[in-house]
Write an enzyme that holds these catalytic residues in place. Sequence first.
Site, short mmCIF file in Angstrom:
data_model
loop_
_atom_site.label_atom_id
_atom_site.label_comp_id
_atom_site.label_asym_id
_atom_site.label_seq_id
_atom_site.Cartn_x
_atom_site.Cartn_y
_atom_site.Cartn_z
N HIS A 261 0.83 -1.20 0.00
CA HIS A 261 0.00 0.00 0.00
C HIS A 261 0.86 1.25 0.00
O HIS A 261 1.93 1.30 0.63
CB HIS A 261 -1.03 -0.01 1.13
CG HIS A 261 -0.52 0.16 2.52
ND1 HIS A 261 -0.31 1.40 3.08
CD2 HIS A 261 -0.22 -0.74 3.49
CE1 HIS A 261 0.09 1.26 4.34
NE2 HIS A 261 0.17 -0.04 4.61
N GLU A 306 -5.42 2.07 1.86
CA GLU A 306 -5.36 0.87 2.70
C GLU A 306 -5.63 1.20 4.15
O GLU A 306 -6.32 0.46 4.86
CB GLU A 306 -3.97 0.21 2.56
CG GLU A 306 -3.85 -1.16 3.22
CD GLU A 306 -3.36 -1.12 4.68
OE1 GLU A 306 -3.30 -2.18 5.32
OE2 GLU A 306 -3.04 -0.01 5.18
N HIS A 409 2.11 3.67 13.10
CA HIS A 409 0.99 4.62 12.97
C HIS A 409 1.22 5.91 13.75
O HIS A 409 0.27 6.55 14.18
CB HIS A 409 -0.33 3.97 13.40
CG HIS A 409 -0.90 3.06 12.36
ND1 HIS A 409 -2.14 2.46 12.47
CD2 HIS A 409 -0.41 2.63 11.16
CE1 HIS A 409 -2.38 1.72 11.40
NE2 HIS A 409 -1.34 1.80 10.59
#
Length: 488
Positions: A261, A306, A409
Amino acid sequence: MKHTAITLPLAGLLASQVLALEPLTPEKIEADVKSEELSNNLWDLDRIGAANNGTRAFGLPGYLASVEYVLNRTRVPEFDVHVQAFNHTFAQVRSISVTGPDGEDVAAVPLIYNPGTEAAGISAPLVDTPVDDERGSACFEDQWTSTDATDKLALVKRGGCAISDKLKLAKAHGALGVILYNNVEGTPSSATLGAENIGLLVPVGTIQQDIGEAWSARLAAGEQLTASLTVDAEFDTRETWNVLAETKAGDPSNVIMLGAHLDSVQAGPGINDDGSGTSALLELATAFRAYDGFANKVRFAWWGAEESGLIGSLYYTSQLTEEEADHVRFYFNYDMIGSPTPQFAVYTGDNEGDLAGAQPLKDYLVAAGRDAYFGSFGSSSDYVGFLELGIPSSGIFTGAGAPTDPCYHLACDTVSNVNVEALTTNTKAAAVVAARMALSLEGVPPRTKTSLNPRDKSHIQAQFSKWKMAAEHALLEKSCSHGEKTTV
């Protein structure tokens, strides 16, 4: 399958003359993979993020710049390149604040598709919910029966189930919002609540574990605590893209696909997740274009959106005809293959065809001195649509979250967050196995027409029906909870 062309402000597209090409061998492709070039790609992606408010997320300028970057590397005579456009509901938390019971400002991490509050925010008593680390806290109806959450902010521990499940239950029990405290130490990572859940959830603020545990202890001691949550969020529909490049050489009825992704989360530039896979595919594409003698086509895919719920890859697989799905003989997924303290998990599942790709990947990594092992597929990366179509699949995963990737993240997922040695080894493994399959598909069975999963193509299409309904629902809600909407 139809592909939509888009006009992008591409500059300096690579031009090359058709030269006599050498015959393809796995050894040549392996030797072409260089750590320096992989690192250069990571630096380029990091610069794109830095130039675009620290992110390369779907719906924002950094993703468009990432698409341009891939197109500049892949639009060459040896490849057929397609840009597949699709629309999806974009959501962005422009600001979020949590105020604790003593009036203190508490750092809060925004989640994708987080509902907005009114401008004044929510100020309400805190109510604790039971901790259940075995089943997952606040994941099931029976875990809420002793909690009076009506008109309160529910204090909930993360983990054990989808965050959206916790928020749906909180809403069903009358909570105005949720303060979600992390289930591990450190800064909480971002996550998506899913576009399909628009209108079904209460607002949430995600805070550190130690703060949430301290508030829980005070509530258990009988204190009455009040907290505040304010979320300024916007929703709209935006166009985005998958980028597909395949070798002109090779049998079009026998295609080996490699996917990664291209987008990041909104919280950071996503250089391990998934700049590592993006860089690997770019180097493999560069290597493959120098050779000839392909028995089978090799197709590279850089997936969009994604991080918003596998949207790009699921859109792609939902659009495949039965014949086109039959032509995809194997899918390899490379999502996070350079984690700082890597594990070396090689995906395999219930489809016996998976081992045709998984076993040689594992064998290569073990021979390279890596402690590789077979790991199961989950439901959170771009292999999902291929599995549901019965296409044999595998890939490599080096781990997310502490201890493998503490910057997962987060804004710190930059070039300093990648183990280049691990990335190089994994890219070489991917190169060798893809080259072997480009030369021969011996031992690779056709896709399983009777899906081994309870979900198949009809499920993929149903997902998009849900997302379409969610987008329509979003239009009925406030497009942004405070102030003016911004668009890209």
